[in-house]
Design a protein around this motif. Structure first.
Motif, PDB file in Angstrom:
ATOM      1  N   LEU A  57       0.814  -1.213   0.000  1.00 24.35           N
ATOM      2  CA  LEU A  57       0.000   0.000   0.000  1.00 24.35           C
ATOM      3  C   LEU A  57       0.854   1.272   0.000  1.00 24.35           C
ATOM      4  N   GLY A  58       2.166   1.091   0.020  1.00 25.76           N
ATOM      5  CA  GLY A  58       3.049   2.249  -0.001  1.00 25.76           C
ATOM      6  C   GLY A  58       3.539   2.685   1.354  1.00 25.76           C
ATOM      7  N   LEU A  59       3.345   1.855   2.389  1.00 25.51           N
ATOM      8  CA  LEU A  59       3.804   2.183   3.736  1.00 25.51           C
ATOM      9  C   LEU A  59       5.032   1.350   4.078  1.00 25.51           C
ATOM     10  N   SER A  60       6.043   1.976   4.653  1.00 27.44           N
ATOM     11  CA  SER A  60       7.249   1.263   5.066  1.00 27.44           C
ATOM     12  C   SER A  60       7.216   1.021   6.561  1.00 27.44           C
ATOM     13  N   GLY A  61       7.960   0.036   7.008  1.00 24.52           N
ATOM     14  CA  GLY A  61       8.016  -0.281   8.430  1.00 24.52           C
ATOM     15  C   GLY A  61       6.805  -1.058   8.895  1.00 24.52           C
ATOM     16  N   ASP A 235      -3.744   9.976  -1.559  1.00 21.97           N
ATOM     17  CA  ASP A 235      -3.160   8.684  -1.914  1.00 21.97           C
ATOM     18  C   ASP A 235      -2.512   7.956  -0.750  1.00 21.97           C
ATOM     19  N   ALA A 236      -2.300   8.626   0.386  1.00 23.59           N
ATOM     20  CA  ALA A 236      -1.736   7.928   1.541  1.00 23.59           C
ATOM     21  C   ALA A 236      -2.774   6.948   2.090  1.00 23.59           C
ATOM     22  N   PRO A 237      -2.434   5.678   2.270  1.00 24.52           N
ATOM     23  CA  PRO A 237      -3.426   4.703   2.731  1.00 24.52           C
ATOM     24  C   PRO A 237      -3.970   4.982   4.118  1.00 24.52           C
ATOM     25  N   ASN A 238      -3.286   5.818   4.901  1.00 24.46           N
ATOM     26  CA  ASN A 238      -3.750   6.160   6.246  1.00 24.46           C
ATOM     27  C   ASN A 238      -4.303   7.580   6.318  1.00 24.46           C
ATOM     28  N   HIS A 239      -4.698   8.151   5.170  1.00 18.74           N
ATOM     29  CA  HIS A 239      -5.281   9.492   5.145  1.00 18.74           C
ATOM     30  C   HIS A 239      -6.747   9.417   5.544  1.00 18.74           C
ATOM     31  N   CYS A 240      -7.209  10.372   6.340  1.00 13.23           N
ATOM     32  CA  CYS A 240      -8.596  10.402   6.793  1.00 13.23           C
ATOM     33  C   CYS A 240      -9.548  10.435   5.601  1.00 13.23           C
ATOM     34  N   GLY A 241     -10.653   9.709   5.728  1.00  9.68           N
ATOM     35  CA  GLY A 241     -11.659   9.673   4.680  1.00  9.68           C
ATOM     36  C   GLY A 241     -11.484   8.478   3.771  1.00  9.68           C
ATOM     37  N   MET A 242     -12.082   8.556   2.566  1.00 12.49           N
ATOM     38  CA  MET A 242     -12.047   7.431   1.632  1.00 12.49           C
ATOM     39  C   MET A 242     -10.857   7.549   0.689  1.00 12.49           C
ATOM     40  N   PHE A 287      -3.687  -0.710  -8.011  1.00 11.37           N
ATOM     41  CA  PHE A 287      -3.368   0.284  -9.026  1.00 11.37           C
ATOM     42  C   PHE A 287      -4.163   1.545  -8.719  1.00 11.37           C
ATOM     43  N   ARG A 288      -3.981   2.589  -9.535  1.00  9.41           N
ATOM     44  CA  ARG A 288      -4.673   3.859  -9.302  1.00  9.41           C
ATOM     45  C   ARG A 288      -5.422   4.292 -10.549  1.00  9.41           C
ATOM     46  N   ASP A 289      -6.545   4.980 -10.325  1.00 12.12           N
ATOM     47  CA  ASP A 289      -7.304   5.500 -11.458  1.00 12.12           C
ATOM     48  C   ASP A 289      -6.643   6.793 -11.948  1.00 12.12           C
ATOM     49  N   PRO A 290      -7.136   7.414 -13.019  1.00  5.53           N
ATOM     50  CA  PRO A 290      -6.446   8.584 -13.569  1.00  5.53           C
ATOM     51  C   PRO A 290      -6.327   9.764 -12.619  1.00  5.53           C
ATOM     52  N   ASP A 291      -7.162   9.815 -11.559  1.00  2.00           N
ATOM     53  CA  ASP A 291      -7.091  10.919 -10.604  1.00  2.00           C
ATOM     54  C   ASP A 291      -6.420  10.526  -9.295  1.00  2.00           C
ATOM     55  N   GLY A 292      -5.851   9.324  -9.234  1.00  2.00           N
ATOM     56  CA  GLY A 292      -5.090   8.903  -8.070  1.00  2.00           C
ATOM     57  C   GLY A 292      -5.818   8.053  -7.059  1.00  2.00           C
ATOM     58  N   VAL A 293      -7.091   7.708  -7.308  1.00  2.00           N
ATOM     59  CA  VAL A 293      -7.832   6.842  -6.385  1.00  2.00           C
ATOM     60  C   VAL A 293      -7.260   5.424  -6.452  1.00  2.00           C
ATOM     61  N   THR A 294      -7.007   4.833  -5.293  1.00  2.00           N
ATOM     62  CA  THR A 294      -6.483   3.472  -5.245  1.00  2.00           C
ATOM     63  C   THR A 294      -7.608   2.465  -5.451  1.00  2.00           C
ATOM     64  N   VAL A 295      -7.376   1.531  -6.363  1.00  2.00           N
ATOM     65  CA  VAL A 295      -8.309   0.440  -6.632  1.00  2.00           C
ATOM     66  C   VAL A 295      -7.556  -0.862  -6.434  1.00  2.00           C
ATOM     67  N   GLU A 296      -8.213  -1.847  -5.870  1.00  2.00           N
ATOM     68  CA  GLU A 296      -7.581  -3.154  -5.729  1.00  2.00           C
ATOM     69  C   GLU A 296      -8.474  -4.237  -6.314  1.00  2.00           C
ATOM     70  N   PHE A 297      -7.856  -5.164  -7.018  1.00  2.00           N
ATOM     71  CA  PHE A 297      -8.520  -6.381  -7.450  1.00  2.00           C
ATOM     72  C   PHE A 297      -8.286  -7.445  -6.388  1.00  2.00           C
ATOM     73  N   VAL A 298      -9.353  -8.092  -5.969  1.00  2.00           N
ATOM     74  CA  VAL A 298      -9.275  -9.144  -4.955  1.00  2.00           C
ATOM     75  C   VAL A 298      -9.857 -10.423  -5.554  1.00  2.00           C
ATOM     76  N   GLU A 299      -9.104 -11.510  -5.492  1.00  2.00           N
ATOM     77  CA  GLU A 299      -9.601 -12.776  -6.047  1.00  2.00           C
ATOM     78  C   GLU A 299     -10.683 -13.347  -5.142  1.00  2.00           C
ATOM     79  N   LEU A 300     -11.841 -13.639  -5.737  1.00  2.00           N
ATOM     80  CA  LEU A 300     -12.955 -14.195  -4.979  1.00  2.00           C
ATOM     81  C   LEU A 300     -12.738 -15.675  -4.709  1.00  2.00           C
TER      82      LEU A 300
END
Length: 317
Positions: A57-61, A235-242, A287-300
């Motif tokens: 998700l882009g976080l280290s440590g 784009d930070a995975p720990n940013h407040c909101g969606m 991956f990210r959409d053209p405006d930077g929203v993170t999208v994930e594919f999850v195998e069902l």
């Protein structure tokens, strides 16, 4: 995490068949959950913790976060969830979008049997009135405990139902092509609508693009006129909101490869541990959409992958 390229070339069937959840980072899980449980009759279906290694998700440590998954009356086998997440390490940063013109995952949309009753219940549970933040296609908007807009549309005789997430984008045509490439289909034409804001009235173009039953969930792509869509998505995975949405696919490796063939820079597939969930984890690609929203594919899981193919979906407006 890899960023998407600026252009999607052509179209491809990347295989997204259902929406699994929208992530919502919160300050207090109990307070955040109370708004959706008491105001919209949602229920916590499962709880989990983020993996100690969140480098994908882009976080280290070392990382630590707790997640609660809320579902509407349809339950976890059918409905997409709101994934409430409280970050402890690293701590949550920033605030939800302060302007409806900012690019990103802006709002959650619900149909409810009575808008006045739902709005009253939401405010009693801790939501607040959203001054000047309502498009004409929405009956009322309130802000949840962390400032995320909840858009309410009246549908008499229904149960409160999560219908869509509103995504503000810079280039509507580009976003339509992009979301079409990963499996969404338009439920109608682009509509122009008035939008009342704190700074005065404005106009947007919007279109609803859906993944089909049983979830029947949609993205409502929205672009402001006269170049007023601002910034890039948080784009930070720990940013407040969606900041992120998860989509179910039958074969994540094939879906990620098809996404790359369409010009989307999907990450390598990894196994994501999900302690406390029935599956224990899942194979995912980000991956990210053209405006930077993170999208994930999850195998069902195999039992869930087969029947989720229809592209018909409910469009409240």
């Amino acid at each position: 995490m890899r960023r998407t390229g600026p252009v999607v070339t052509g179209t491809s069937d990347c295989g997204a068949v259902t929406a699994l959840h929208c992530n919502l980072n919160v300050r207090d899980l109990t307070a955040a959950s109370r708004v959706y449980e008491q105001g919209l009759a949602m229920r916590v279906g499962m709880r989990s913790r983020a993996p100690e290694d969140s480098s994908a998700l882009g976080l280290s440590g070392s990382t630590d976060a707790e997640a609660w998954f809320l579902y509407d009356h349809r339950g976890g086998r059918i409905a997409p969830a709101i994934e409430l997440m409280r970050w402890q390490q690293p701590p949550m940063t920033g605030a939800a979008y302060g302007s409806p013109t900012h690019a990103g995952m802006q709002a959650l949309g619900f149909t409810v049997p009575s808008v006045p009753e739902a709005a009253d219940a939401l405010r009693s549970a801790g939501a607040t009135k959203a001054a000047g933040r309502r498009p004409e296609s929405v009956d009322e908007t309130v802000l949840d405990a962390d400032g995320v807009p909840i858009e309410l549309i009246e549908e008499p005789g229904s149960n409160p139902t999560l219908r869509y997430v509103r995504l503000v984008c810079h280039d509507l045509t580009r976003s339509i092509d992009w979301y079409g490439a990963i499996g969404f289909q338009a439920t109608g034409p682009v509509r122009s609508a008035e939008w009342t804001t704190e700074d005065g009235d404005g106009r947007v173009d919007e279109i609803t693009m859906a993944l089909g039953p049983p979830a029947g969930f949609a993205v409502k792509l929205t672009s402001w006129h006269t170049g007023r869509s601002l910034g890039v998505a948080h784009d930070a995975p720990n940013h407040c909101g969606m900041v992120r949405m998860a989509l179910g696919v039958e074969d994540v490796r094939s879906a990620a490869a098809a996404a790359r063939d369409s010009g989307i820079d999907a990450s390598d597939v990894i196994f994501l541990p999900l302690p406390g969930t029935p599956s224990g984890g899942a194979d995912v690609s980000y991956f990210r959409d053209p405006d930077g929203v993170t999208v994930e594919f999850v195998e069902l899981p195999r039992a869930e992958a087969g029947p989720r193919r229809s592209t018909r979906a409910h469009d409240p407006r």
